[in-house]
Design a protein around this motif. Structure first.
Motif, short mmCIF file in Angstrom:
data_model
loop_
_atom_site.label_atom_id
_atom_site.label_comp_id
_atom_site.label_asym_id
_atom_site.label_seq_id
_atom_site.Cartn_x
_atom_site.Cartn_y
_atom_site.Cartn_z
N ASP A 81 0.81 -1.22 0.00
CA ASP A 81 0.00 0.00 0.00
C ASP A 81 0.84 1.27 0.00
O ASP A 81 0.31 2.38 -0.03
CB ASP A 81 -0.95 0.00 1.20
CG ASP A 81 -0.24 -0.33 2.50
OD1 ASP A 81 1.00 -0.49 2.48
OD2 ASP A 81 -0.91 -0.43 3.54
N ASP A 82 2.18 1.12 0.06
CA ASP A 82 3.06 2.27 -0.10
C ASP A 82 4.36 1.79 -0.73
O ASP A 82 4.71 0.60 -0.63
CB ASP A 82 3.32 2.96 1.25
CG ASP A 82 4.11 2.09 2.21
OD1 ASP A 82 5.34 2.01 2.07
OD2 ASP A 82 3.47 1.49 3.10
N PRO A 83 5.11 2.66 -1.40
CA PRO A 83 6.31 2.24 -2.13
C PRO A 83 7.34 1.53 -1.26
O PRO A 83 8.04 0.64 -1.73
CB PRO A 83 6.85 3.55 -2.69
CG PRO A 83 5.66 4.45 -2.78
CD PRO A 83 4.80 4.09 -1.61
N SER A 139 -4.37 -1.35 -3.88
CA SER A 139 -4.52 -2.51 -2.99
C SER A 139 -5.94 -3.05 -2.98
O SER A 139 -6.16 -4.26 -2.87
CB SER A 139 -4.10 -2.13 -1.56
OG SER A 139 -2.72 -1.86 -1.48
N ARG A 176 1.89 -1.48 -9.29
CA ARG A 176 1.55 -0.20 -9.91
C ARG A 176 0.38 -0.32 -10.90
O ARG A 176 -0.17 0.70 -11.32
CB ARG A 176 2.78 0.39 -10.62
CG ARG A 176 3.84 0.90 -9.65
CD ARG A 176 4.84 1.83 -10.34
NE ARG A 176 5.72 1.09 -11.24
CZ ARG A 176 6.90 0.59 -10.90
NH1 ARG A 176 7.34 0.73 -9.64
NH2 ARG A 176 7.66 -0.05 -11.77
#
Length: 348
Positions: free
Chosen positions: A271-273, A298, A294
């Motif tokens: 949910d985050d890089p 999610s 990408r």
């Protein structure tokens, strides 16, 4: 060794109880054939330490001659050798003659001296409440060491498999135990057979689900992990081809579902890089997950995981749908990513 007190013990304490004292009457109750058979073998093994050499087995169906057992119980074998008498009542309904015999047997055990006697092991299926309240069963269970074997709930089966695995030298990760549990669908004998086969392969401990799946599919031309690679690459054509070939080879649908669910679960966690660095995958594969993540948020991967849960219920026969067709649809949706990615693919 002598007459039995009124004892109810749990299955996991049977071996310890046998080591302390070998009774003369055991009543085993339950529908788990594997567990009942192992309990009978445990009693037999301990009985042999007391020079109980002869084992007589009887299966009491509706036409069983209970008078033959009356004669046997009244007479010790030649030279007064002690015997183990393995009596199985598969329907759990002994009838009037059988009930009378069992009450008489219980009474004789209660009145027995400490002199050597035959050892009785009586096996019954799971009994309904009315049968549990009958005079013959209450009298029998009060005179015996009674062991009741409850079914292993599906939610507890992975832990049961982990425990059984340790007994044969296997250290199974929770995910590996869950994978075996999904394959055997509650069949304890099948689970035992799986563990016995794994114990012969000399696999390095601990055993992960990935290494277990690799071992299971070792003889297959097409590997389910290739399907995971196609999903990460968004390669619809290859994913469809691999899925079709795996089905033709007779691959277990539950194993394919496990691979698909694992990849979707990992993608849903990104949910985050920075989350990609925390993935429990080899470092060289992390960019594959980063690029795949990408393609969609999610929420998209979580939605597909929900559809995997529906496939699992379909495999187990508690929901409608053809599992392979459902897998194909989820796989194609996963390769396409979110709605935007799918629209872009059509436009191209």
């Amino acid at each position: 060794m002598g007459c039995n007190p009124n004892v109810n013990i749990s299955p996991e304490h049977l071996n310890a109880a046998l080591e302390k004292r070998l009774g003369a009457l055991y009543v085993l109750v339950g529908d788990e054939a594997l567990l009942l058979d192992e309990a009978r073998q445990a009693v037999l093994s301990q009985a042999r330490k007391f020079e109980v050499g002869e084992r007589l087995r009887f299966e009491a169906d509706a036409r069983f001659d209970w008078h033959s057992l009356t004669h046997i119980s009244a007479n010790l074998s030649l030279f007064a050798e002690r015997r183990l008498i393995d009596l199985r009542i598969p329907a759990g309904k002994p009838g009037k003659e059988g009930a009378d015999f069992l009450k008489s047997l219980a009474a004789s055990q209660s009145q027995a001296s400490h002199s050597p006697t035959d050892i009785w092991v009586i096996s019954l299926p799971k009994l309904d409440l009315a049968t549990q309240k009958t005079v013959w069963f209450t009298t029998l269970s009060q005179a015996a060491t009674t062991v009741i074997f409850w079914p292993v709930p599906l939610r507890d089966l992975p832990r049961w498999i982990e425990h059984r695995g340790r007994a044969v030298g296997l250290q199974l990760d929770p995910d590996a135990a869950k994978l075996i549990a999904d394959r055997v669908e509650g069949n304890l004998l099948a689970a035992k057979q799986e563990l016995d086969k794994l114990s012969l392969l000399d696999l390095p401990n601990p055993i992960s689900a990935v290494s277990l799946l690799t071992t299971i599919m070792d003889q297959s031309r097409f590997n389910p992990f290739d399907l995971g690679d196609a999903l990460l690459a968004g390669d619809r054509a290859r994913a469809a081809h691999l899925l079709a070939r795996l089905r033709e080879e007779g691959a277990e649908v539950i194993l394919i579902l496990w691979v698909l669910s694992r990849e979707l679960r990992l993608l849903a966690s990104l949910d985050d890089p920075a989350a990609v660095e925390r993935l429990p995958v080899p470092k060289g594969r992390k960019p594959l997950y980063a690029r795949a993540a990408r393609r969609a948020p999610s929420a998209h991967w979580l939605k597909l995981l929900g559809r995997c849960a529906q496939i699992d219920r379909s495999i187990k026969g508690v929901a409608q749908g053809e599992p392979w067709q459902m897998l194909d649809r989820v796989m194609l949706a996963a390769c396409g990513g979110g709605q935007g990615a799918r629209s872009g693919a059509r436009a191209g």
